[in-house]
Design an enzyme around this catalytic site. Structure first.
Site, mmCIF file in Angstrom:
data_model
loop_
_atom_site.group_PDB
_atom_site.id
_atom_site.type_symbol
_atom_site.label_atom_id
_atom_site.label_comp_id
_atom_site.label_asym_id
_atom_site.label_seq_id
_atom_site.Cartn_x
_atom_site.Cartn_y
_atom_site.Cartn_z
ATOM 1 N N ASP A 1 34.473 78.939 -164.801
ATOM 2 C CA ASP A 1 35.357 79.790 -164.233
ATOM 3 C C ASP A 1 35.844 80.991 -164.964
ATOM 4 O OD1 ASP A 1 37.280 80.579 -162.103
ATOM 5 O OD2 ASP A 1 38.626 78.842 -161.998
ATOM 6 N N ASP B 1 33.535 84.765 -159.118
ATOM 7 C CA ASP B 1 33.900 84.620 -160.596
ATOM 8 C C ASP B 1 33.793 83.229 -161.205
ATOM 9 O OD1 ASP B 1 36.108 83.724 -158.790
ATOM 10 O OD2 ASP B 1 37.792 84.404 -160.362
ATOM 11 N N GLU B 2 32.952 82.405 -160.294
ATOM 12 C CA GLU B 2 32.788 80.974 -160.453
ATOM 13 C C GLU B 2 31.633 80.384 -159.874
ATOM 14 O OE1 GLU B 2 35.611 78.000 -158.690
ATOM 15 O OE2 GLU B 2 36.287 79.632 -157.340
#
Length: 389
Positions: A11, A105-106
């Protein structure tokens, strides 16, 4: 559960803000948020300095400024974020082909097959973070565990810019002291119901008899919560992500109560939703709407159709009927959304021996072709044409 902590959840830390700080190092250490400076805007990302004041993602900018008067706003630049995301995802694939992106974003990674090449999972996690830093300059946090659920929890507790490994043998030791809100699917209403029954921790859920838990949250939720609380999560990392729903929503610059304006907006959102369904060769069995009134009260309504659809007109008329059924004509609306759910492959609905959408399919097909060639401005519904001033 696996014998080693080979599932990673990576993350990125305050991703949008972190990207902006690469170009604005003078803002490092200050309360910063990626958001447009408008009362109707919401915070896309907040630095940890801003979070100490209570600023969080999805918070209205006006509220964020109240909590942190010295908050510095940086307009989001989504194209820049997408490019950085592409670089980060590329790093993941250099360590394992088993990558499941969750958002920009993860992602989850399964590194069980990478141990011989790169060493133990914890070493792989450190190498990934170092390579992301080398390629992008951005910080990332990584959680390692034997299940996806625990790996995601571990990454949250590794923040900012850290690594936390939960060996499978110590899963319950890690899980059980956590508050009930740590379990996926426990929102405010479920949390209140559990705590009213004196269930305050994950361990309390794990120890609660299933029949008793069913009376609190219902059968399906009880079984899911009980399994997760015992550390059971059989889901594998899926490299092919299947869309679970497709939709769009709009926040108005000024609260809008004009029925004609709201109807046109429903048509615009239905049009975009239908286009995406057809582009993915999917159809929806359920259409839902989301309405947020001026006082921030939010309602959702849905309808399951007799046959799955990808047609713009069917989506629009269903959404309009759901909105009309609210009986709030003229009430100011802050946000409105349309979503297609229970998605199935196009043409796979056996119930649809014939379809009321047939007359519109040719129209949708032509409009999709024109937009594909000339872009969004190529063709649109006459109702969506704005009168010239």
């Amino acid at each position: 559960m696996r014998e080693i902590a080979s599932i990673l959840h990576v993350d990125m830390d305050s991703f949008f803000v972190a990207v902006e700080l690469l170009e604005r190092p003078d803002l490092i250490g200050k309360p910063v948020a990626a958001a447009h400076d408008s009362p109707r805007s919401v915070v896309s990302s907040a630095s940890y300095e801003a979070r100490r004041f209570g600023v969080s993602s999805a918070m209205p900018v006006g509220r964020a400024k109240q909590l942190c008067p010295q908050l510095i706003l940086v307009p989001p630049a989504h194209e820049k974020y997408r490019e950085m995301s592409r670089r980060v995802m590329q790093v993941f694939t250099e360590f394992t082909p088993l990558v499941e992106p969750l958002s920009i974003d993860e992602a989850f990674l399964d590194v069980a097959g990478s141990v011989r090449l790169f060493g133990p999972p914890a070493d792989i996690a450190r190498q990934i973070r170092e390579r992301i830093r080398e390629r992008t300059g951005l910080p990332a946090s990584v959680g390692l565990a034997g299940t996806k659920f625990v790996a995601k929890l571990a990454s949250q507790r590794a923040k900012p810019d850290g690594v936390l490994e939960i060996p499978p043998a110590r899963t319950l030791e890690f899980l059980h002291p956590l508050p009930v809100e740590a379990v996926w699917g426990v929102g405010q209403a479920t949390s209140r119901a559990l705590r009213a029954r004196a269930l305050h921790t994950v361990g309390d859920i794990a120890r609660e008899p299933l029949d008793s838990l069913r009376r609190v949250v219902g059968d399906a939720t009880a079984r899911k919560l009980s399994s997760l609380a015992r550390g059971e999560d059989p889901r594998e990392v899926e490299t092919t992500r299947v869309e679970k729903s497709i939709g769009h929503e709009e926040t108005f610059a000024v609260d809008q109560g004009d029925p004609d304006v709201l109807s046109r907006e429903l048509l615009r959102l239905a049009t975009r939703t239908g286009e995406r369904l057809r582009a993915h060769r999917l159809e929806a069995r359920t259409i839902s709407i989301k309405v947020r009134w001026a006082n921030f009260d939010t309602v959702t309504r849905s309808r399951t159709l007799a046959e799955a659809t990808g047609g713009t007109q069917r989506i629009y008329h269903t959404a309009q009927e759901l909105f009309d059924a609210l009986g709030e004509r003229g009430r100011p609306v802050r946000l409105i959304g349309v979503r297609a759910e229970q998605l199935v492959p196009e043409g796979s609905d056996a119930a649809a021996l014939w379809s009321d959408d047939e007359d519109w399919k040719a129209v949708d097909q032509i409009m999709d072709q024109v937009r594909g060639r000339f872009g969004e401005s190529g063709v649109t519904s006459a109702r969506l044409m704005r009168p010239k001033e």
